[in-house]
Design a protein around this motif. Structure first.
Motif, mmCIF file in Angstrom:
data_model
loop_
_atom_site.group_PDB
_atom_site.id
_atom_site.type_symbol
_atom_site.label_atom_id
_atom_site.label_comp_id
_atom_site.label_asym_id
_atom_site.label_seq_id
_atom_site.Cartn_x
_atom_site.Cartn_y
_atom_site.Cartn_z
ATOM 1 N N GLN A 43 -31.540 -51.688 -3.657
ATOM 2 C CA GLN A 43 -31.214 -52.692 -4.838
ATOM 3 C C GLN A 43 -31.748 -51.902 -6.082
ATOM 4 N N THR A 44 -31.044 -51.757 -7.175
ATOM 5 C CA THR A 44 -31.014 -50.986 -8.252
ATOM 6 C C THR A 44 -30.287 -51.392 -9.448
ATOM 7 N N GLU A 45 -30.723 -51.408 -10.742
ATOM 8 C CA GLU A 45 -29.902 -51.587 -11.969
ATOM 9 C C GLU A 45 -29.181 -50.438 -12.534
ATOM 10 N N ALA A 46 -29.640 -49.288 -11.483
ATOM 11 C CA ALA A 46 -28.977 -47.903 -12.044
ATOM 12 C C ALA A 46 -27.664 -47.855 -11.786
ATOM 13 N N PRO A 47 -26.753 -46.914 -12.366
ATOM 14 C CA PRO A 47 -25.312 -47.056 -12.012
ATOM 15 C C PRO A 47 -25.046 -46.825 -10.738
ATOM 16 N N ALA A 102 -24.186 -47.362 -1.787
ATOM 17 C CA ALA A 102 -23.899 -46.156 -0.830
ATOM 18 C C ALA A 102 -23.897 -44.914 -1.822
ATOM 19 N N ILE A 103 -23.482 -45.072 -3.045
ATOM 20 C CA ILE A 103 -24.065 -43.715 -4.067
ATOM 21 C C ILE A 103 -24.287 -44.392 -5.230
ATOM 22 N N VAL A 104 -25.408 -43.838 -5.951
ATOM 23 C CA VAL A 104 -25.919 -44.015 -7.049
ATOM 24 C C VAL A 104 -26.239 -42.857 -8.100
ATOM 25 N N GLN A 105 -25.937 -42.992 -9.262
ATOM 26 C CA GLN A 105 -26.186 -41.816 -10.018
ATOM 27 C C GLN A 105 -26.737 -42.136 -11.567
ATOM 28 N N ALA A 106 -28.009 -41.823 -11.835
ATOM 29 C CA ALA A 106 -28.772 -41.656 -12.697
ATOM 30 C C ALA A 106 -29.008 -40.553 -13.507
ATOM 31 N N GLN A 107 -28.040 -40.173 -14.455
ATOM 32 C CA GLN A 107 -28.355 -38.920 -15.254
ATOM 33 C C GLN A 107 -27.882 -37.766 -14.136
ATOM 34 N N ASN A 108 -29.015 -36.853 -14.171
ATOM 35 C CA ASN A 108 -28.828 -35.753 -13.018
ATOM 36 C C ASN A 108 -29.174 -36.014 -11.664
ATOM 37 N N SER A 132 -19.724 -36.733 7.858
ATOM 38 C CA SER A 132 -18.299 -37.471 7.633
ATOM 39 C C SER A 132 -17.160 -36.493 7.400
ATOM 40 N N GLY A 133 -17.116 -35.419 7.976
ATOM 41 C CA GLY A 133 -16.042 -34.471 8.147
ATOM 42 C C GLY A 133 -15.540 -33.949 6.700
ATOM 43 N N ASP A 134 -14.286 -33.562 6.493
ATOM 44 C CA ASP A 134 -14.044 -32.825 5.277
ATOM 45 C C ASP A 134 -14.223 -33.771 4.156
ATOM 46 N N TYR A 135 -13.890 -35.142 4.334
ATOM 47 C CA TYR A 135 -14.070 -35.933 3.457
ATOM 48 C C TYR A 135 -15.623 -36.032 2.834
ATOM 49 N N GLY A 136 -16.484 -36.082 3.698
ATOM 50 C CA GLY A 136 -17.863 -36.260 3.353
ATOM 51 C C GLY A 136 -18.380 -34.827 2.618
ATOM 52 N N LEU A 137 -17.645 -33.722 2.826
ATOM 53 C CA LEU A 137 -17.907 -32.402 2.403
ATOM 54 C C LEU A 137 -17.553 -32.382 0.900
ATOM 55 N N GLU A 138 -16.459 -33.106 0.601
ATOM 56 C CA GLU A 138 -15.478 -33.244 -0.573
ATOM 57 C C GLU A 138 -16.796 -33.830 -1.740
ATOM 58 N N ILE A 139 -17.319 -34.981 -1.021
ATOM 59 C CA ILE A 139 -18.214 -35.877 -1.691
ATOM 60 C C ILE A 139 -19.443 -34.969 -1.918
ATOM 61 N N LEU A 140 -20.210 -34.182 -1.052
ATOM 62 C CA LEU A 140 -21.031 -33.395 -1.433
ATOM 63 C C LEU A 140 -20.689 -32.106 -2.391
ATOM 64 N N ASN A 141 -19.688 -31.603 -2.247
ATOM 65 C CA ASN A 141 -19.166 -30.728 -3.161
ATOM 66 C C ASN A 141 -19.247 -31.343 -4.827
ATOM 67 N N GLN A 142 -18.766 -32.714 -4.905
ATOM 68 C CA GLN A 142 -18.620 -33.221 -6.118
ATOM 69 C C GLN A 142 -20.012 -33.487 -6.735
ATOM 70 N N ALA A 143 -20.852 -33.956 -5.579
ATOM 71 C CA ALA A 143 -22.224 -34.285 -6.123
ATOM 72 C C ALA A 143 -23.029 -32.949 -6.668
ATOM 73 N N LEU A 144 -22.664 -31.901 -5.840
ATOM 74 C CA LEU A 144 -23.509 -30.629 -6.246
ATOM 75 C C LEU A 144 -22.927 -29.952 -7.751
ATOM 76 N N LYS A 145 -21.488 -30.451 -7.864
ATOM 77 C CA LYS A 145 -21.187 -29.904 -9.153
ATOM 78 C C LYS A 145 -21.273 -30.915 -10.465
ATOM 79 N N GLY A 146 -21.991 -31.949 -10.199
ATOM 80 C CA GLY A 146 -22.551 -32.483 -11.478
ATOM 81 C C GLY A 146 -22.360 -34.258 -11.167
ATOM 82 N N GLY A 147 -21.595 -34.795 -9.934
ATOM 83 C CA GLY A 147 -21.655 -35.909 -9.772
ATOM 84 C C GLY A 147 -20.367 -36.655 -10.025
ATOM 85 N N PHE A 148 -20.452 -38.033 -10.376
ATOM 86 C CA PHE A 148 -19.284 -39.067 -10.578
ATOM 87 C C PHE A 148 -19.101 -39.638 -11.736
ATOM 88 N N ILE A 149 -20.242 -39.260 -12.832
ATOM 89 C CA ILE A 149 -19.973 -39.939 -13.996
ATOM 90 C C ILE A 149 -19.589 -38.857 -14.804
#
Length: 193
Positions: free
Chosen positions: A140-144, A157-163, A174-191
């Motif tokens: 439980q958080t007030e972070a995005p 499920a996913i939270v991002q606070a700056q970096n 989570s298969g190829d889809y999970g790898l896509e999410i991990l790749n996006q996180a490693l490349k800077g995230g979702f914001i």
């Protein structure tokens, strides 16, 4: 090079394989100097919150992670995500405190632990398919909060606070889809900055 923090608990080999599969260089390490010189920090984890915090404290890695929290991309996965927060009811233990919030038991009419595949709900176009969860506590958080999953209550499920990015589910399971999410996180995230 990505430092995958090895503190004796977690799904580290699977995370390492997933990161290598995505084409990144990564190393499993408990060496503070390797972590300091890395491009990213990945904090995995499976198990009990209090045990994990004790392992981080005994190794001195807790201080290293707190010191580096703002200097590079920092991704926590499953228990690793929960450790990034202030406090957990699991073992009544303080966490790293690098994202404000608390970890509380899942209280729902559904079976606990939250185990298996569940759909992500998000405004982000990538985050709309099933991923693999296994956990009994959630944040439980007030972070995005970038994505949730419905389990009789909205599970963070996913939270991002700056970096800093926390991923509650297992992208490496989570298969190829999970790898896509991990790749996006490693490349800077979702914001978008």
């Amino acid at each position: 090079m990505i430092a995958i923090v090895d503190y004796g608990l977690g799904n580290i080999k699977n995370i390492e394989r997933a990161i290598h599969h995505l084409g990144f260089e990564a190393v499993l390490t408990d060496d503070s100097e390797v972590i300091r010189s890395s491009s990213h920090i990945v904090l995995p984890g499976v198990g009990h919150f209090k045990d994990a915090m004790q392992a981080l404290k005994q190794s001195g890695l807790d201080k290293v992670l707190i010191e580096l929290q703002n200097s590079k991309p920092f991704i926590g996965i499953c228990l690793g995500m929960q450790l990034m927060f202030d406090h957990s009811a699991e073992g009544d233990s303080n966490g790293l405190g690098i994202i404000p919030g608390k970890v509380v038991p899942i209280k729902t009419t559904y079976p606990v632990p939250h185990l298996g595949w569940n759909n992500l709900e998000s405004e982000h176009p990538l985050l709309n398919q099933d991923v693999y969860f296994i956990h009994s506590y959630y944040v439980q958080t007030e972070a995005p909060i970038i994505a949730t999953a419905d389990y009789g209550l909205p599970i963070t499920a996913i939270v991002q606070a700056q970096n800093k990015i926390g991923i509650q589910f297992h992208p490496e399971k989570s298969g190829d889809y999970g790898l896509e999410i991990l790749n996006q996180a490693l490349k800077g995230g979702f914001i978008d900055d």
